[in-house]
Design an enzyme around this catalytic site. Sequence first.
Site, PDB file in Angstrom:
ATOM      1  N   HIS A 105      -6.663   0.303  87.182  1.00  0.00           N
ATOM      2  CA  HIS A 105      -7.310   1.148  88.196  1.00  0.00           C
ATOM      3  C   HIS A 105      -6.319   2.117  88.855  1.00  0.00           C
ATOM      4  CE1 HIS A 105     -10.515   2.123  90.973  1.00  0.00           C
ATOM      5  NE2 HIS A 105      -9.873   1.667  92.030  1.00  0.00           N
TER       6      HIS A 105
ATOM      7  N   CYS B  28     -12.260 -15.555  66.319  1.00  0.00           N
ATOM      8  CA  CYS B  28     -13.041 -14.719  65.394  1.00  0.00           C
ATOM      9  C   CYS B  28     -12.155 -14.044  64.350  1.00  0.00           C
ATOM     10  CB  CYS B  28     -13.797 -13.664  66.183  1.00  0.00           C
ATOM     11  SG  CYS B  28     -12.700 -12.486  66.998  1.00  0.00           S
TER      12      CYS B  28
ATOM     13  N   CYS C 207      -5.532   4.987  86.101  1.00  0.00           N
ATOM     14  CA  CYS C 207      -6.652   5.506  85.311  1.00  0.00           C
ATOM     15  C   CYS C 207      -6.793   7.019  85.496  1.00  0.00           C
ATOM     16  CB  CYS C 207      -7.935   4.811  85.756  1.00  0.00           C
ATOM     17  SG  CYS C 207      -9.352   5.264  84.746  1.00  0.00           S
TER      18      CYS C 207
ATOM     19  N   CYS D   5     -17.161  -1.388  85.064  1.00  0.00           N
ATOM     20  CA  CYS D   5     -15.718  -1.328  84.793  1.00  0.00           C
ATOM     21  C   CYS D   5     -14.968  -2.327  85.666  1.00  0.00           C
ATOM     22  CB  CYS D   5     -15.181   0.083  85.030  1.00  0.00           C
ATOM     23  SG  CYS D   5     -13.434   0.201  84.588  1.00  0.00           S
TER      24      CYS D   5
ATOM     25  N   CYS E 222     -16.030   8.165  86.907  1.00  0.00           N
ATOM     26  CA  CYS E 222     -15.620   6.761  87.035  1.00  0.00           C
ATOM     27  C   CYS E 222     -16.749   5.841  86.547  1.00  0.00           C
ATOM     28  CB  CYS E 222     -15.293   6.461  88.491  1.00  0.00           C
ATOM     29  SG  CYS E 222     -15.027   4.706  88.794  1.00  0.00           S
TER      30      CYS E 222
ATOM     31  N   CYS F 297     -13.783  -0.781  81.120  1.00  0.00           N
ATOM     32  CA  CYS F 297     -12.807  -1.841  80.829  1.00  0.00           C
ATOM     33  C   CYS F 297     -13.448  -3.173  81.218  1.00  0.00           C
ATOM     34  CB  CYS F 297     -11.533  -1.603  81.638  1.00  0.00           C
ATOM     35  SG  CYS F 297     -10.376  -2.996  81.599  1.00  0.00           S
TER      36      CYS F 297
ATOM     37  N   CYS G 236      -7.660 -11.165  66.107  1.00  0.00           N
ATOM     38  CA  CYS G 236      -6.233 -10.929  66.397  1.00  0.00           C
ATOM     39  C   CYS G 236      -5.443 -10.762  65.101  1.00  0.00           C
ATOM     40  CB  CYS G 236      -5.668 -12.069  67.258  1.00  0.00           C
ATOM     41  SG  CYS G 236      -6.320 -12.032  68.931  1.00  0.00           S
TER      42      CYS G 236
ATOM     43  N   CYS H 198     -10.427   2.102  75.600  1.00  0.00           N
ATOM     44  CA  CYS H 198     -11.802   1.894  76.067  1.00  0.00           C
ATOM     45  C   CYS H 198     -12.282   2.981  77.024  1.00  0.00           C
ATOM     46  CB  CYS H 198     -11.901   0.516  76.717  1.00  0.00           C
ATOM     47  SG  CYS H 198     -11.238  -0.792  75.658  1.00  0.00           S
TER      48      CYS H 198
ATOM     49  N   CYS I  79      -8.489  -8.703  73.950  1.00  0.00           N
ATOM     50  CA  CYS I  79      -9.411  -9.181  72.923  1.00  0.00           C
ATOM     51  C   CYS I  79      -9.722  -8.025  71.992  1.00  0.00           C
ATOM     52  CB  CYS I  79     -10.678  -9.702  73.599  1.00  0.00           C
ATOM     53  SG  CYS I  79     -11.864 -10.476  72.504  1.00  0.00           S
TER      54      CYS I  79
ATOM     55  N   CYS J  77     -10.201  -7.644  79.495  1.00  0.00           N
ATOM     56  CA  CYS J  77      -9.921  -8.716  78.532  1.00  0.00           C
ATOM     57  C   CYS J  77      -8.463  -9.161  78.584  1.00  0.00           C
ATOM     58  CB  CYS J  77     -10.329  -8.299  77.119  1.00  0.00           C
ATOM     59  SG  CYS J  77      -9.389  -6.946  76.409  1.00  0.00           S
TER      60      CYS J  77
ATOM     61  N   CYS K 141      -2.985  -0.506  78.652  1.00  0.00           N
ATOM     62  CA  CYS K 141      -3.850   0.162  77.656  1.00  0.00           C
ATOM     63  C   CYS K 141      -3.960   1.656  77.951  1.00  0.00           C
ATOM     64  CB  CYS K 141      -5.242  -0.469  77.645  1.00  0.00           C
ATOM     65  SG  CYS K 141      -5.260  -2.225  77.289  1.00  0.00           S
TER      66      CYS K 141
ATOM     67  N   CYS L 131      -8.232 -15.739  73.828  1.00  0.00           N
ATOM     68  CA  CYS L 131      -8.682 -17.126  73.604  1.00  0.00           C
ATOM     69  C   CYS L 131      -7.548 -18.140  73.726  1.00  0.00           C
ATOM     70  CB  CYS L 131      -9.345 -17.241  72.235  1.00  0.00           C
ATOM     71  SG  CYS L 131     -10.765 -16.170  72.040  1.00  0.00           S
TER      72      CYS L 131
HETATM   73  S1  SF4 Z   1     -13.072   3.965  85.347  1.00  0.00           S
HETATM   74 FE1  SF4 Z   1     -12.560   1.855  85.965  1.00  0.00          FE
HETATM   75  S2  SF4 Z   1     -10.344   1.802  86.079  1.00  0.00           S
HETATM   76 FE2  SF4 Z   1     -10.932   3.951  86.003  1.00  0.00          FE
HETATM   77  S3  SF4 Z   1     -11.037   4.540  88.150  1.00  0.00           S
HETATM   78 FE3  SF4 Z   1     -13.093   3.885  87.581  1.00  0.00          FE
HETATM   79  S4  SF4 Z   1     -13.150   1.692  88.109  1.00  0.00           S
HETATM   80 FE4  SF4 Z   1     -11.011   2.306  88.120  1.00  0.00          FE
HETATM   81  S1  SF4 Z   2     -11.213  -3.876  77.961  1.00  0.00           S
HETATM   82 FE1  SF4 Z   2      -9.593  -3.177  79.380  1.00  0.00          FE
HETATM   83  S2  SF4 Z   2      -7.933  -4.674  79.082  1.00  0.00           S
HETATM   84 FE2  SF4 Z   2      -9.303  -4.871  77.328  1.00  0.00          FE
HETATM   85  S3  SF4 Z   2      -8.457  -3.504  75.751  1.00  0.00           S
HETATM   86 FE3  SF4 Z   2      -9.992  -2.285  76.904  1.00  0.00          FE
HETATM   87  S4  SF4 Z   2      -8.812  -1.263  78.521  1.00  0.00           S
HETATM   88 FE4  SF4 Z   2      -7.504  -2.930  77.699  1.00  0.00          FE
END
Ligand code: SF4
Ligand code: SF4
Length: 321
Positions: A235, A59, A238, A268, A262, A296, A62, A289, A197, A299, A277, A155
């Site tokens: 995870h 797309c 986080c 997620c 959460c 999340c 990138c 994100c 992505c 990606c 990230c 991709c």
């Molecule tokens: S938001 Fe997602 S990464 Fe963060 S603690 Fe919850 S499940 Fe885990």
């Molecule tokens: S979706 Fe998850 S892996 Fe992808 S950019 Fe967001 S936090 Fe990073």
Amino acid sequence: MDLATLARPQLNRRDFVKIASLTVAAMGLSQALNPRIVEALEQVAPAKPPVIWLEGQGCTGCTESFLNNLEPSAVSILLDTISLRYHETAMAASGHQADKALTDTIKAGGYVLVIEGAIPLAQNGKFCTIAGKTFVDIVRESAKNAAVIINVGACSSFGGIPRSGPTDAVGYLFRGKELHHVFDDVGNKPVINLPTCPVHNERLVATIVYYLTFGKAPEMDNYHRPLAFYGKLQHDNCARRGQFEARRFVTDFKDPAQQGRCLILKGCKGPIAFQDCWERQWNQRSNYCIQAGVPCVACSQPEFYQETSPLYAHDYDFGVK
Ligand code: SF4
Ligand code: SF4
């Protein structure tokens, strides 16, 4: 965008120091390597190592991500440190002139090959053709004389979103988690995957600079991802992990009382997402994100998107109901 027409200052020693600092920080290298990277950049800049950037079934996200502002800008890095010989979106040339730039660079060899977008294999590659050639043939031809191959985004790393469609779209090495061996005939060379992505501009700049400095790929995992960027689990790092342990989950995005909880029940995929990230963040390190309240979608993973969709549904069994 025609990069050649952009007014911009030339990179100077101070810029090289900034790029070196970015690389050292991004890759978790010792600060002691800073002068070596600056020296390497000063040496390679006049020679301008050639780069071919191909785009297949993608797309252009990138490319957009890479051209997003960095300090010094990606445009300066592109034009002053490397020589971008072929890039369908960013180059000034078109038609036969563009085709010739690609052919001449391939003939000379020794370039950095960047691949964006998936490679469709179905029907002998006819789902993606450029100048009458299938993308799979263009990739094979370009890969043969490349010094290093960098796959940007989900991709070209694993097939990404196009893998879930009808074109048998694959990454350069992987179809999802499986190696496919389609390009085994191009000879041995480092292949580096930079999924998400889209690709993160810092990860790409730091990878290119690392290669230019040390002449090799950084340490990588089994999916050819640099460990510096993809060695830790979302995870486990986080900021909402405490909420997960306390079983405080978002069930209704519209309920202000649930903010900061959460996101696992909203789909997620942080428990399978290896990336940084949570630390590096996006958009000049302003947010990412989960911090923005979005689950999340993993990606960074080879499973994205075929095995992780629907993205915002709690289909994975993480032991949470
Ligand atoms: S938001 Fe997602 S990464 Fe963060 S603690 Fe919850 S499940 Fe885990
Ligand atoms: S979706 Fe998850 S892996 Fe992808 S950019 Fe967001 S936090 Fe990073």
